[in-house]
Design an enzyme around this catalytic site. Sequence first.
Site, PDB file in Angstrom:
ATOM      1  N   ASN A 107       0.866  -1.177   0.000  1.00 55.27           N
ATOM      2  CA  ASN A 107       0.000   0.000   0.000  1.00 55.27           C
ATOM      3  C   ASN A 107       0.905   1.231   0.000  1.00 55.27           C
ATOM      4  O   ASN A 107       1.783   1.357   0.855  1.00 55.27           O
ATOM      5  CB  ASN A 107      -0.882  -0.070   1.262  1.00 55.27           C
ATOM      6  CG  ASN A 107      -1.816   1.102   1.414  1.00 55.27           C
ATOM      7  OD1 ASN A 107      -1.413   2.195   1.780  1.00 55.27           O
ATOM      8  ND2 ASN A 107      -3.093   0.879   1.159  1.00 55.27           N
ATOM      9  N   CYS A 138      -6.368   8.188   2.456  1.00 57.78           N
ATOM     10  CA  CYS A 138      -6.060   8.288   3.888  1.00 57.78           C
ATOM     11  C   CYS A 138      -6.585   9.609   4.445  1.00 57.78           C
ATOM     12  O   CYS A 138      -6.180  10.686   3.998  1.00 57.78           O
ATOM     13  CB  CYS A 138      -4.559   8.191   4.147  1.00 57.78           C
ATOM     14  SG  CYS A 138      -4.221   8.273   5.920  1.00 57.78           S
ATOM     15  N   LYS A 173      -7.154   2.352  -4.079  1.00 61.70           N
ATOM     16  CA  LYS A 173      -8.010   2.266  -2.888  1.00 61.70           C
ATOM     17  C   LYS A 173      -8.789   3.565  -2.690  1.00 61.70           C
ATOM     18  O   LYS A 173      -8.205   4.634  -2.529  1.00 61.70           O
ATOM     19  CB  LYS A 173      -7.157   1.952  -1.662  1.00 61.70           C
ATOM     20  CG  LYS A 173      -7.998   1.780  -0.397  1.00 61.70           C
ATOM     21  CD  LYS A 173      -7.195   1.130   0.686  1.00 61.70           C
ATOM     22  CE  LYS A 173      -7.975   1.000   1.970  1.00 61.70           C
ATOM     23  NZ  LYS A 173      -7.200   0.385   3.042  1.00 61.70           N
ATOM     24  N   ASN A 200     -11.819   2.881   2.353  1.00 63.13           N
ATOM     25  CA  ASN A 200     -10.963   3.295   3.455  1.00 63.13           C
ATOM     26  C   ASN A 200     -11.897   3.814   4.558  1.00 63.13           C
ATOM     27  O   ASN A 200     -13.118   3.674   4.455  1.00 63.13           O
ATOM     28  CB  ASN A 200      -9.975   4.367   2.978  1.00 63.13           C
ATOM     29  CG  ASN A 200      -8.691   4.373   3.800  1.00 63.13           C
ATOM     30  OD1 ASN A 200      -8.735   4.280   5.033  1.00 63.13           O
ATOM     31  ND2 ASN A 200      -7.553   4.466   3.140  1.00 63.13           N
ATOM     32  N   GLY A 251     -14.386  -3.130   4.931  1.00 62.84           N
ATOM     33  CA  GLY A 251     -15.176  -2.303   5.842  1.00 62.84           C
ATOM     34  C   GLY A 251     -15.990  -3.142   6.794  1.00 62.84           C
ATOM     35  O   GLY A 251     -17.064  -3.616   6.449  1.00 62.84           O
ATOM     36  N   GLY A 252     -15.456  -3.362   7.991  1.00 62.26           N
ATOM     37  CA  GLY A 252     -16.215  -4.042   9.032  1.00 62.26           C
ATOM     38  C   GLY A 252     -16.350  -5.539   8.850  1.00 62.26           C
ATOM     39  O   GLY A 252     -17.221  -6.156   9.462  1.00 62.26           O
ATOM     40  N   THR A 274      -9.942  -4.026  10.951  1.00 60.63           N
ATOM     41  CA  THR A 274     -10.083  -3.801  12.392  1.00 60.63           C
ATOM     42  C   THR A 274     -10.345  -5.091  13.168  1.00 60.63           C
ATOM     43  O   THR A 274      -9.860  -5.243  14.294  1.00 60.63           O
ATOM     44  CB  THR A 274     -11.232  -2.784  12.623  1.00 60.63           C
ATOM     45  OG1 THR A 274     -10.870  -1.577  11.941  1.00 60.63           O
ATOM     46  CG2 THR A 274     -11.440  -2.483  14.091  1.00 60.63           C
TER      47      THR A 274
END
Length: 311
Positions: A107, A138, A173, A200, A251-252, A274
């Site tokens: 990345n 970002c 991204k 992101n 995402g999640g 995460t």
Amino acid sequence: MTKPVDLSVQLAPRHKTGLLLKNPVMTASGTFGYGMEYAELFDIQRLGAIVCKGTTLRPRRGNPQVRLVETASGLLNAVGLENVGVGAVIKEKAPIWATWKVPVIINIAGENVREYAQLARRLDGVAGVSALEVNISCPNVAGGGMAFGCSPQAAFEVTAAVREATALPVIVKLTPNVTDITAIAAAAVEAGADALSLINTVVGMAIDLSRRCPLLGNVTGGLSGPAIKPIALHMVYKVSQAVTVPVIGIGGIASASDALEFIMAGASGVQVGTATLANPNAPLEVLEGIERFMREEGVRKLSELVGAAWR
Ligand SMILES: Cc1cc2nc3c(=O)[nH]c(=O)nc-3n(C[C@H](O)[C@H](O)[C@H](O)COP(=O)(O)O)c2cc1C
């Protein structure tokens, strides 16, 4: 005897060598270090690919503390792209990746178009690097970052510059912090992106009541985790129907059912972020769960599920 299921995915069908993964499960940048950190915890070679921490031209110390705040069903981070810099990545990390079977995707993040191109040029042909993921999303840095992902023109310019500077497959991204993500997606594809990854983090903040000030040192941060899954799913659903290149859903994602939702929404691959911070085995559990679902449902090829929920 159970029939074998085909989990493989071609993430760069337009690219001359392609980017063939044995399965769709990757790690999300910034949540899995450089891969080595997790190698002792589980067999990381089983993953489809590893996406490493955002890499910049020079080493970065990142933002002041506080950098992480837990929220309801989510995490706010303002790490600010702390990393060792591309020189150290090439010298110290890539030789180790070159001995792995699992592809590593780097990345990259620049402060201007020239920096993105320089990063791509430095990494071109480096053994152990299989593709680039261009972070134009970002939210936690002052220069560059998300600014490039908020305008189709800027997204086009960065993607075209990176495309020109490297023979590696290029994944762009995207940020959710825009009015129309499909316009940015189309611009990146037109400029030569082989695949898109989204999303992101979503810009957010939290307040410290006793000190009467923002909790994060950077004031704002990026929200990730289960809280953003419905937003990410909707964006993957929209973008994957609007472009002709593979989309990677992020995402999640914490379980196989989360990942399967993204795949049915149109994602060819998924990244776990995460969730790994709380459960380091999360990417592997997602992979095993997808495989189990396919066996139970009699699905022979993963591609049969991609976009299955399109209406
Ligand atoms: C602590 C932390 C650091 C991150 N660093 C990066 C980064 O360096 N580059 C990048 O493109 N995304 C970065 N991200 C964003 C994730 O890769 C991912 O897109 C986002 O967190 C949403 O996925 P998740 O909900 O599964 O975490 C970071 C996220 C977190 C939580």
